[in-house]
Motif scaffolding. Sequence first.
Motif, PDB file in Angstrom:
ATOM      1  N   ASP A 148      17.919  16.040  -1.568  1.00 27.57           N
ATOM      2  CA  ASP A 148      16.585  16.268  -0.995  1.00 27.57           C
ATOM      3  C   ASP A 148      15.498  16.166  -2.061  1.00 27.57           C
ATOM      4  N   PHE A 149      15.814  16.599  -3.274  1.00 28.15           N
ATOM      5  CA  PHE A 149      14.865  16.514  -4.390  1.00 28.15           C
ATOM      6  C   PHE A 149      14.383  15.077  -4.582  1.00 28.15           C
ATOM      7  N   PHE A 150      15.297  14.130  -4.542  1.00 27.89           N
ATOM      8  CA  PHE A 150      14.945  12.726  -4.790  1.00 27.89           C
ATOM      9  C   PHE A 150      14.171  12.128  -3.619  1.00 27.89           C
ATOM     10  N   VAL A 151      14.483  12.583  -2.403  1.00 25.85           N
ATOM     11  CA  VAL A 151      13.696  12.155  -1.245  1.00 25.85           C
ATOM     12  C   VAL A 151      12.254  12.634  -1.406  1.00 25.85           C
ATOM     13  N   GLY A 152      12.081  13.885  -1.867  1.00 23.37           N
ATOM     14  CA  GLY A 152      10.743  14.416  -2.142  1.00 23.37           C
ATOM     15  C   GLY A 152      10.012  13.593  -3.190  1.00 23.37           C
ATOM     16  N   CYS A 153      10.740  13.171  -4.215  1.00 20.08           N
ATOM     17  CA  CYS A 153      10.126  12.323  -5.258  1.00 20.08           C
ATOM     18  C   CYS A 153       9.587  11.030  -4.653  1.00 20.08           C
ATOM     19  N   ILE A 154      10.366  10.414  -3.771  1.00 19.17           N
ATOM     20  CA  ILE A 154       9.939   9.163  -3.137  1.00 19.17           C
ATOM     21  C   ILE A 154       8.672   9.383  -2.320  1.00 19.17           C
ATOM     22  N   TYR A 155       8.559  10.521  -1.660  1.00 13.83           N
ATOM     23  CA  TYR A 155       7.347  10.810  -0.878  1.00 13.83           C
ATOM     24  C   TYR A 155       6.104  10.836  -1.763  1.00 13.83           C
ATOM     25  N   THR A 156       6.244  11.369  -2.981  1.00 14.50           N
ATOM     26  CA  THR A 156       5.064  11.489  -3.856  1.00 14.50           C
ATOM     27  C   THR A 156       4.570  10.137  -4.363  1.00 14.50           C
ATOM     28  N   ALA A 157       5.350   9.076  -4.145  1.00 14.99           N
ATOM     29  CA  ALA A 157       4.898   7.733  -4.536  1.00 14.99           C
ATOM     30  C   ALA A 157       3.617   7.342  -3.809  1.00 14.99           C
ATOM     31  N   GLU A 158       3.327   8.030  -2.700  1.00 14.46           N
ATOM     32  CA  GLU A 158       2.134   7.728  -1.915  1.00 14.46           C
ATOM     33  C   GLU A 158       0.845   8.249  -2.547  1.00 14.46           C
ATOM     34  N   LEU A 159       0.933   8.982  -3.661  1.00 13.82           N
ATOM     35  CA  LEU A 159      -0.260   9.586  -4.261  1.00 13.82           C
ATOM     36  C   LEU A 159      -1.340   8.561  -4.584  1.00 13.82           C
ATOM     37  N   SER A 160      -0.944   7.357  -4.967  1.00 15.54           N
ATOM     38  CA  SER A 160      -1.930   6.345  -5.357  1.00 15.54           C
ATOM     39  C   SER A 160      -2.648   5.715  -4.163  1.00 15.54           C
ATOM     40  N   THR A 161      -2.069   5.833  -2.955  1.00 15.45           N
ATOM     41  CA  THR A 161      -2.608   5.135  -1.789  1.00 15.45           C
ATOM     42  C   THR A 161      -4.052   5.506  -1.455  1.00 15.45           C
ATOM     43  N   PRO A 162      -4.438   6.808  -1.452  1.00 10.33           N
ATOM     44  CA  PRO A 162      -5.842   7.120  -1.143  1.00 10.33           C
ATOM     45  C   PRO A 162      -6.824   6.472  -2.119  1.00 10.33           C
ATOM     46  N   PHE A 163      -6.438   6.349  -3.380  1.00  8.73           N
ATOM     47  CA  PHE A 163      -7.326   5.728  -4.368  1.00  8.73           C
ATOM     48  C   PHE A 163      -7.401   4.214  -4.157  1.00  8.73           C
ATOM     49  N   VAL A 164      -6.258   3.612  -3.813  1.00  8.21           N
ATOM     50  CA  VAL A 164      -6.256   2.174  -3.486  1.00  8.21           C
ATOM     51  C   VAL A 164      -7.141   1.921  -2.268  1.00  8.21           C
ATOM     52  N   SER A 165      -6.996   2.774  -1.253  1.00  3.87           N
ATOM     53  CA  SER A 165      -7.810   2.622  -0.041  1.00  3.87           C
ATOM     54  C   SER A 165      -9.289   2.821  -0.340  1.00  3.87           C
ATOM     55  N   LEU A 166      -9.604   3.829  -1.177  1.00  5.60           N
ATOM     56  CA  LEU A 166     -11.003   4.075  -1.529  1.00  5.60           C
ATOM     57  C   LEU A 166     -11.604   2.868  -2.242  1.00  5.60           C
ATOM     58  N   GLY A 167     -10.819   2.253  -3.136  1.00  5.99           N
ATOM     59  CA  GLY A 167     -11.316   1.062  -3.829  1.00  5.99           C
ATOM     60  C   GLY A 167     -11.657  -0.052  -2.847  1.00  5.99           C
ATOM     61  N   LYS A 168     -10.799  -0.253  -1.851  1.00 10.96           N
ATOM     62  CA  LYS A 168     -11.058  -1.300  -0.853  1.00 10.96           C
ATOM     63  C   LYS A 168     -12.250  -0.943   0.037  1.00 10.96           C
ATOM     64  N   ILE A 169     -12.376   0.358   0.336  1.00 15.92           N
ATOM     65  CA  ILE A 169     -13.514   0.796   1.156  1.00 15.92           C
ATOM     66  C   ILE A 169     -14.822   0.574   0.395  1.00 15.92           C
ATOM     67  N   LEU A 170     -14.840   0.884  -0.901  1.00 16.08           N
ATOM     68  CA  LEU A 170     -16.052   0.679  -1.709  1.00 16.08           C
ATOM     69  C   LEU A 170     -16.422  -0.805  -1.766  1.00 16.08           C
ATOM     70  N   MET A 171     -15.402  -1.664  -1.846  1.00 19.92           N
ATOM     71  CA  MET A 171     -15.675  -3.098  -1.822  1.00 19.92           C
ATOM     72  C   MET A 171     -16.202  -3.522  -0.462  1.00 19.92           C
ATOM     73  N   GLN A 172     -15.663  -2.929   0.591  1.00 24.21           N
ATOM     74  CA  GLN A 172     -16.131  -3.233   1.951  1.00 24.21           C
ATOM     75  C   GLN A 172     -17.591  -2.825   2.130  1.00 24.21           C
ATOM     76  N   LEU A 173     -17.995  -1.760   1.409  1.00 25.78           N
ATOM     77  CA  LEU A 173     -19.374  -1.274   1.475  1.00 25.78           C
ATOM     78  C   LEU A 173     -20.272  -1.931   0.427  1.00 25.78           C
ATOM     79  N   ASN A 174     -19.749  -2.964  -0.265  1.00 23.94           N
ATOM     80  CA  ASN A 174     -20.476  -3.679  -1.324  1.00 23.94           C
ATOM     81  C   ASN A 174     -20.867  -2.753  -2.483  1.00 23.94           C
ATOM     82  N   LEU A 175     -19.976  -1.829  -2.816  1.00 29.23           N
ATOM     83  CA  LEU A 175     -20.209  -0.909  -3.928  1.00 29.23           C
ATOM     84  C   LEU A 175     -19.229  -1.181  -5.067  1.00 29.23           C
ATOM     85  N   GLN A 176     -18.770  -2.427  -5.171  1.00 30.11           N
ATOM     86  CA  GLN A 176     -17.797  -2.765  -6.203  1.00 30.11           C
ATOM     87  C   GLN A 176     -18.350  -2.692  -7.623  1.00 30.11           C
ATOM     88  N   ASP A 177     -19.687  -2.681  -7.758  1.00 25.68           N
ATOM     89  CA  ASP A 177     -20.279  -2.568  -9.100  1.00 25.68           C
ATOM     90  C   ASP A 177     -20.687  -1.143  -9.439  1.00 25.68           C
TER      91      ASP A 177
END
Length: 262
Positions: A148-177
Amino acid sequence: MWQTLALGALLFPALFAACLRSLARLAPGWSRKDRIVLSGRLVSSTQAMMATLSGIVVICSCKDVVHDRHWLAQEYVWIVVSYMTYDLYIMYLCYWHKSEEKGEAPRKHSLASMTGFLRRERLMVTHHIFILVILTPVAVHLRGELGDFFVGCIYTAELSTPFVSLGKILMQLNLQDSLLHKVNGILILATFFLCRILLFPFMYWAYARQMGLPIYKVPFRIPFHCNVANALLIAPQLYWFALICRKAFRLYSSSPSPDRNR
Protein backbone atom coordinates in the motif's frame (compact mmCIF):
# COMPACT_ATOMS: atom_id res chain seq x y z
CA MET A 1 -15.60 -0.79 -4.96
CA TRP A 2 -18.82 -0.18 -6.92
CA GLN A 3 -19.86 2.74 -4.72
CA THR A 4 -16.45 4.41 -5.15
CA LEU A 5 -16.46 3.79 -8.89
CA ALA A 6 -19.97 5.26 -9.17
CA LEU A 7 -18.94 8.26 -7.06
CA GLY A 8 -16.02 9.00 -9.39
CA ALA A 9 -18.18 8.44 -12.48
CA LEU A 10 -20.57 11.11 -11.20
CA LEU A 11 -18.06 13.48 -9.59
CA PHE A 12 -15.79 14.36 -12.50
CA PRO A 13 -18.46 14.93 -15.19
CA ALA A 14 -20.45 16.98 -12.64
CA LEU A 15 -17.40 19.12 -11.82
CA PHE A 16 -16.71 19.58 -15.53
CA ALA A 17 -20.32 20.62 -16.21
CA ALA A 18 -20.26 23.03 -13.25
CA CYS A 19 -17.02 24.65 -14.49
CA LEU A 20 -18.43 24.90 -18.01
CA ARG A 21 -21.61 26.56 -16.76
CA SER A 22 -19.71 28.95 -14.48
CA LEU A 23 -17.36 30.01 -17.28
CA ALA A 24 -20.33 30.66 -19.57
CA ARG A 25 -21.55 33.22 -17.03
CA LEU A 26 -18.14 34.64 -16.02
CA ALA A 27 -16.62 34.78 -19.52
CA PRO A 28 -19.49 34.95 -22.03
CA GLY A 29 -17.14 36.20 -24.75
CA TRP A 30 -15.06 33.03 -24.68
CA SER A 31 -15.53 30.37 -27.33
CA ARG A 32 -16.93 26.99 -26.36
CA LYS A 33 -13.52 25.49 -27.09
CA ASP A 34 -11.81 27.79 -24.57
CA ARG A 35 -14.40 27.01 -21.90
CA ILE A 36 -14.08 23.26 -22.47
CA VAL A 37 -10.27 23.35 -22.36
CA LEU A 38 -10.17 25.45 -19.16
CA SER A 39 -12.86 23.33 -17.47
CA GLY A 40 -10.90 20.18 -18.27
CA ARG A 41 -7.77 21.65 -16.73
CA LEU A 42 -9.59 22.73 -13.58
CA VAL A 43 -11.05 19.24 -13.09
CA SER A 44 -7.65 17.69 -13.80
CA SER A 45 -6.09 19.87 -11.09
CA THR A 46 -8.84 18.91 -8.63
CA GLN A 47 -8.25 15.20 -9.20
CA ALA A 48 -4.48 15.71 -8.89
CA MET A 49 -4.87 17.36 -5.48
CA MET A 50 -7.19 14.57 -4.34
CA ALA A 51 -4.68 11.92 -5.48
CA THR A 52 -1.72 13.70 -3.87
CA LEU A 53 -3.50 14.07 -0.52
CA SER A 54 -4.58 10.42 -0.64
CA GLY A 55 -1.01 9.38 -1.39
CA ILE A 56 0.41 11.43 1.48
CA VAL A 57 -2.13 9.92 3.91
CA VAL A 58 -1.22 6.38 2.78
CA ILE A 59 2.54 7.01 2.92
CA CYS A 60 2.38 8.54 6.40
CA SER A 61 0.19 5.67 7.67
CA CYS A 62 2.39 2.82 6.41
CA LYS A 63 5.47 2.41 8.58
CA ASP A 64 6.14 -1.04 7.18
CA VAL A 65 6.39 -0.31 3.45
CA VAL A 66 5.58 -3.89 2.48
CA HIS A 67 2.88 -5.14 4.86
CA ASP A 68 1.04 -2.13 6.33
CA ARG A 69 -2.42 -1.45 4.92
CA HIS A 70 -4.57 1.66 4.43
CA TRP A 71 -8.06 1.60 2.92
CA LEU A 72 -7.38 4.63 0.68
CA ALA A 73 -4.70 2.75 -1.26
CA GLN A 74 -7.34 0.31 -2.51
CA GLU A 75 -10.37 2.58 -2.75
CA TYR A 76 -8.74 5.49 -4.57
CA VAL A 77 -7.81 3.14 -7.42
CA TRP A 78 -11.50 3.23 -8.44
CA ILE A 79 -11.50 7.02 -8.39
CA VAL A 80 -8.49 6.86 -10.71
CA VAL A 81 -10.31 4.42 -13.01
CA SER A 82 -13.35 6.69 -13.26
CA TYR A 83 -11.16 9.77 -13.78
CA MET A 84 -8.99 8.19 -16.50
CA THR A 85 -12.11 7.06 -18.38
CA TYR A 86 -13.64 10.54 -18.08
CA ASP A 87 -10.35 12.20 -19.07
CA LEU A 88 -10.00 10.18 -22.27
CA TYR A 89 -13.31 11.59 -23.46
CA ILE A 90 -12.46 15.16 -22.36
CA MET A 91 -9.13 14.92 -24.19
CA TYR A 92 -11.04 13.91 -27.32
CA LEU A 93 -13.53 16.74 -26.81
CA CYS A 94 -10.71 19.30 -26.50
CA TYR A 95 -8.99 17.90 -29.58
CA TRP A 96 -12.19 18.05 -31.66
CA HIS A 97 -13.08 21.62 -30.66
CA LYS A 98 -9.53 22.82 -31.35
CA SER A 99 -9.69 21.19 -34.78
CA GLU A 100 -13.12 22.69 -35.40
CA GLU A 101 -11.82 26.17 -34.56
CA LYS A 102 -9.09 25.70 -37.17
CA GLY A 103 -11.65 24.44 -39.69
CA GLU A 104 -9.97 21.03 -39.82
CA ALA A 105 -12.43 18.89 -37.85
CA PRO A 106 -14.25 15.97 -39.48
CA ARG A 107 -17.71 15.08 -38.23
CA LYS A 108 -17.81 14.71 -34.45
CA HIS A 109 -17.40 11.12 -33.19
CA SER A 110 -16.69 9.93 -36.73
CA LEU A 111 -13.99 7.33 -37.44
CA ALA A 112 -11.79 10.01 -39.06
CA SER A 113 -12.13 12.22 -35.99
CA MET A 114 -11.28 9.37 -33.60
CA THR A 115 -8.33 8.31 -35.72
CA GLY A 116 -6.96 11.86 -35.80
CA PHE A 117 -7.30 12.10 -32.03
CA LEU A 118 -5.49 8.79 -31.43
CA ARG A 119 -2.72 9.83 -33.78
CA ARG A 120 -2.31 13.27 -32.16
CA GLU A 121 -2.54 12.12 -28.53
CA ARG A 122 -1.13 8.61 -28.85
CA LEU A 123 1.28 8.91 -25.91
CA MET A 124 -1.32 10.27 -23.48
CA VAL A 125 -3.92 7.73 -24.65
CA THR A 126 -1.39 4.91 -24.22
CA HIS A 127 -0.55 6.22 -20.74
CA HIS A 128 -4.24 6.25 -19.73
CA ILE A 129 -4.95 2.80 -21.18
CA PHE A 130 -1.83 1.37 -19.50
CA ILE A 131 -3.13 2.61 -16.15
CA LEU A 132 -6.63 1.22 -16.78
CA VAL A 133 -5.64 -2.14 -18.27
CA ILE A 134 -2.33 -2.98 -16.55
CA LEU A 135 -1.88 -0.99 -13.35
CA THR A 136 -5.45 -1.30 -12.09
CA PRO A 137 -5.44 -5.14 -11.96
CA VAL A 138 -1.97 -5.03 -10.38
CA ALA A 139 -3.04 -2.51 -7.72
CA VAL A 140 -6.33 -4.26 -6.94
CA HIS A 141 -5.66 -8.00 -7.34
CA LEU A 142 -2.17 -9.11 -8.34
CA ARG A 143 -0.24 -7.48 -5.49
CA GLY A 144 -2.38 -9.24 -2.90
CA GLU A 145 -2.27 -7.42 0.44
CA LEU A 146 1.23 -6.00 0.00
CA GLY A 147 2.62 -2.61 -0.95
CA ASP A 148 0.00 0.00 0.00
CA PHE A 149 2.93 2.34 0.71
CA PHE A 150 4.08 2.13 -2.91
CA VAL A 151 0.55 2.66 -4.24
CA GLY A 152 0.46 5.85 -2.12
CA CYS A 153 3.77 6.92 -3.65
CA ILE A 154 2.32 6.54 -7.15
CA TYR A 155 -0.64 8.75 -6.18
CA THR A 156 1.71 11.58 -5.17
CA ALA A 157 3.08 11.67 -8.74
CA GLU A 158 0.07 13.89 -9.47
CA LEU A 159 1.55 16.78 -7.43
CA SER A 160 2.96 18.45 -10.55
CA THR A 161 -0.36 18.38 -12.45
CA PRO A 162 -1.94 21.54 -10.91
CA PHE A 163 1.19 23.52 -11.81
CA VAL A 164 1.23 22.12 -15.36
CA SER A 165 -2.45 23.02 -15.69
CA LEU A 166 -1.86 26.51 -14.28
CA GLY A 167 0.90 27.08 -16.83
CA LYS A 168 -1.46 26.15 -19.67
CA ILE A 169 -4.24 28.29 -18.21
CA LEU A 170 -1.89 31.31 -18.02
CA MET A 171 -0.97 30.76 -21.66
CA GLN A 172 -4.66 30.50 -22.53
CA LEU A 173 -5.15 33.87 -20.81
CA ASN A 174 -2.17 35.35 -22.75
CA LEU A 175 -0.15 35.72 -19.53
CA GLN A 176 2.82 33.68 -20.72
CA ASP A 177 5.15 36.67 -20.21
CA SER A 178 4.03 37.31 -16.62
CA LEU A 179 6.17 36.75 -13.53
CA LEU A 180 3.60 34.24 -12.28
CA HIS A 181 4.14 32.13 -15.38
CA LYS A 182 7.91 32.13 -14.86
CA VAL A 183 7.61 31.24 -11.15
CA ASN A 184 5.09 28.53 -12.02
CA GLY A 185 7.57 27.14 -14.56
CA ILE A 186 10.12 26.63 -11.78
CA LEU A 187 7.48 24.89 -9.66
CA ILE A 188 6.60 22.60 -12.58
CA LEU A 189 10.23 21.58 -12.97
CA ALA A 190 10.71 21.02 -9.23
CA THR A 191 7.51 19.06 -8.57
CA PHE A 192 7.77 17.01 -11.76
CA PHE A 193 11.37 16.04 -11.01
CA LEU A 194 10.67 15.23 -7.35
CA CYS A 195 7.38 13.35 -7.77
CA ARG A 196 7.70 11.76 -11.19
CA ILE A 197 11.43 11.10 -11.55
CA LEU A 198 12.97 10.84 -8.07
CA LEU A 199 9.84 9.03 -6.87
CA PHE A 200 11.08 5.73 -8.34
CA PRO A 201 14.56 5.74 -6.73
CA PHE A 202 12.81 6.77 -3.50
CA MET A 203 10.55 3.70 -3.59
CA TYR A 204 13.56 1.43 -4.15
CA TRP A 205 15.39 3.18 -1.30
CA ALA A 206 12.37 2.78 1.05
CA TYR A 207 12.25 -0.95 0.30
CA ALA A 208 16.01 -1.27 0.76
CA ARG A 209 15.83 0.45 4.16
CA GLN A 210 12.92 -1.77 5.25
CA MET A 211 14.75 -4.94 4.27
CA GLY A 212 18.24 -3.86 5.33
CA LEU A 213 19.60 -4.15 1.80
CA PRO A 214 21.89 -1.98 -0.31
CA ILE A 215 19.69 -0.19 -2.83
CA TYR A 216 21.43 -1.74 -5.86
CA LYS A 217 20.22 -5.21 -4.76
CA VAL A 218 16.56 -4.23 -4.66
CA PRO A 219 15.78 -4.85 -8.38
CA PHE A 220 16.98 -8.44 -7.91
CA ARG A 221 14.89 -9.03 -4.78
CA ILE A 222 11.51 -7.72 -5.89
CA PRO A 223 9.25 -9.50 -8.44
CA PHE A 224 10.27 -8.98 -12.05
CA HIS A 225 6.91 -7.48 -13.01
CA CYS A 226 7.45 -4.69 -10.45
CA ASN A 227 10.63 -3.63 -12.24
CA VAL A 228 8.86 -3.82 -15.61
CA ALA A 229 5.92 -1.74 -14.35
CA ASN A 230 8.27 0.89 -12.89
CA ALA A 231 10.23 1.05 -16.14
CA LEU A 232 7.05 1.48 -18.18
CA LEU A 233 5.87 4.20 -15.80
CA ILE A 234 9.08 6.21 -15.68
CA ALA A 235 9.79 6.07 -19.44
CA PRO A 236 7.06 8.58 -20.47
CA GLN A 237 7.88 10.72 -17.42
CA LEU A 238 11.47 11.10 -18.63
CA TYR A 239 10.20 12.04 -22.08
CA TRP A 240 7.77 14.62 -20.69
CA PHE A 241 10.42 15.99 -18.34
CA ALA A 242 12.74 16.51 -21.31
CA LEU A 243 9.96 18.43 -23.08
CA ILE A 244 9.34 20.54 -19.96
CA CYS A 245 13.06 21.35 -19.68
CA ARG A 246 13.13 22.36 -23.35
CA LYS A 247 10.14 24.66 -22.89
CA ALA A 248 11.65 26.11 -19.71
CA PHE A 249 14.89 26.83 -21.54
CA ARG A 250 13.00 28.69 -24.26
CA LEU A 251 10.93 30.57 -21.67
CA TYR A 252 13.85 31.80 -19.58
CA SER A 253 16.29 32.34 -22.44
CA SER A 254 13.73 34.58 -24.15
CA SER A 255 13.42 36.81 -21.06
CA PRO A 256 14.57 40.34 -21.87
CA SER A 257 18.04 41.16 -20.60
CA PRO A 258 18.80 44.37 -18.67
CA ASP A 259 20.76 45.74 -21.64
CA ARG A 260 17.77 45.31 -23.92
CA ASN A 261 15.56 47.32 -21.60
CA ARG A 262 17.83 50.41 -21.57
